[in-house]
Design an enzyme around this catalytic site. Sequence first.
Site, PDB file in Angstrom:
ATOM      1  N   ASN A   8      39.978 -11.527 -23.444  1.00 28.58           N
ATOM      2  CA  ASN A   8      38.862 -12.486 -23.326  1.00 28.58           C
ATOM      3  C   ASN A   8      38.468 -12.985 -24.623  1.00 28.58           C
ATOM      4  O   ASN A   8      38.011 -12.499 -25.353  1.00 28.58           O
ATOM      5  CB  ASN A   8      37.555 -11.462 -22.722  1.00 28.58           C
ATOM      6  N   HIS A  96      30.896 -10.864 -15.848  1.00 32.74           N
ATOM      7  CA  HIS A  96      30.889 -10.119 -17.177  1.00 32.74           C
ATOM      8  C   HIS A  96      29.504 -10.008 -17.691  1.00 32.74           C
ATOM      9  O   HIS A  96      28.752 -10.622 -17.205  1.00 32.74           O
ATOM     10  CB  HIS A  96      31.610 -11.132 -18.225  1.00 32.74           C
ATOM     11  N   GLU A 165      33.563  -2.004 -17.888  1.00 34.03           N
ATOM     12  CA  GLU A 165      33.097  -2.330 -19.263  1.00 34.03           C
ATOM     13  C   GLU A 165      31.697  -1.597 -19.393  1.00 34.03           C
ATOM     14  O   GLU A 165      30.958  -2.407 -19.248  1.00 34.03           O
ATOM     15  CB  GLU A 165      33.253  -3.681 -19.508  1.00 34.03           C
ATOM     16  N   GLY A 229      38.358  -8.156 -25.931  1.00 35.58           N
ATOM     17  CA  GLY A 229      37.376  -9.047 -26.409  1.00 35.58           C
ATOM     18  C   GLY A 229      37.909  -9.316 -27.887  1.00 35.58           C
ATOM     19  O   GLY A 229      38.918  -9.939 -28.087  1.00 35.58           O
TER      20      GLY A 229
HETATM   21  C1  PEP Z   1      34.518  -7.771 -23.436  1.00 35.57           C
HETATM   22  O1  PEP Z   1      33.647  -8.377 -23.914  1.00 35.57           O
HETATM   23  O2  PEP Z   1      35.285  -8.259 -22.317  1.00 35.57           O
HETATM   24  C2  PEP Z   1      35.233  -6.974 -24.384  1.00 35.57           C
HETATM   25  C3  PEP Z   1      35.910  -6.162 -23.814  1.00 35.57           C
HETATM   26  O3  PEP Z   1      34.754  -6.991 -25.655  1.00 35.57           O
HETATM   27  P1  PEP Z   1      35.182  -6.102 -27.166  1.00 35.57           P
HETATM   28  O4  PEP Z   1      36.609  -5.754 -26.943  1.00 35.57           O
HETATM   29  O5  PEP Z   1      34.996  -7.022 -28.050  1.00 35.57           O
HETATM   30  O6  PEP Z   1      34.339  -4.798 -26.934  1.00 35.57           O
END
Ligand code: PEP
Length: 252
Positions: A8, A96, A165, A229
Amino acid sequence: MRKLIIANWKMNGNISKIKHDLESYAQNPITNQDNIIFALPYVFLDNASQVQKIYGAQYKISSQDISQFDGFGAYTGEVSGTILSDLGVEYAIVGHSERRKIGETSDVLAKKLELAINNKITPIYCIGESYEDRVENNYLIKLEKELEILFELNQLVSNIIIAYEPIWAIGTGLTPSIAQIDEIMRLIKVTVKKNLPNAYVSTIYGGSVIADNTKDFLESSLVDGLLVGGASLKAEEFIKICSCGQSVMSTT
Ligand code: PEP
């Protein structure tokens, strides 16, 4: 066992990075795989799709959102499933937490899920609890509520990815334990199986995934993949994550 790795990129990148990175991913056997998906800003989807076609790349392209309105029409700033599908986009992130935070309601998300499916785009539906929900022990209720909107779609859904998440793990460097992740993967699998018996569901984890913790997450038989991310923007780090994914797939 197949493991999805979804990058992402959020609101990052430019045309030369898209071209450079996706061209090199297309020529690298570690990243040129159909379990790897790039979720890119709308404006780069066409460039990504062109690179994918020119190189005959196996990886897939995703949007980071989809409009709640279908087809074409007077919806300034919106991008419909019809348009995404025309661009060769096969996946769309829906719900999200960074979009829920700016006002996306359950009704809007239900519409987005329906329109993704109607346009043959596989939704990557994100759910996750806040830090308060976790410490106050309300997280299961919160997550079940976020899953509920899927059940209206009963007949429609044949294939869906659900990403757990936790909001407190996104971009913070904090991660849940494997036992905490497994608890939610199990909740999703059991709840969805009961309510959407005909759907093929993949349950993935996202939040501060880096190369060093990838193996631990992927070794869980309940984790069907990862949503990455920040670490997906650094090519070297992302290749390590994909490489770890391939080696876990070959041993499980
Ligand atoms: C996201 O926002 O989908 C995500 C997983 O972010 P990060 O890996 O930066 O925590």
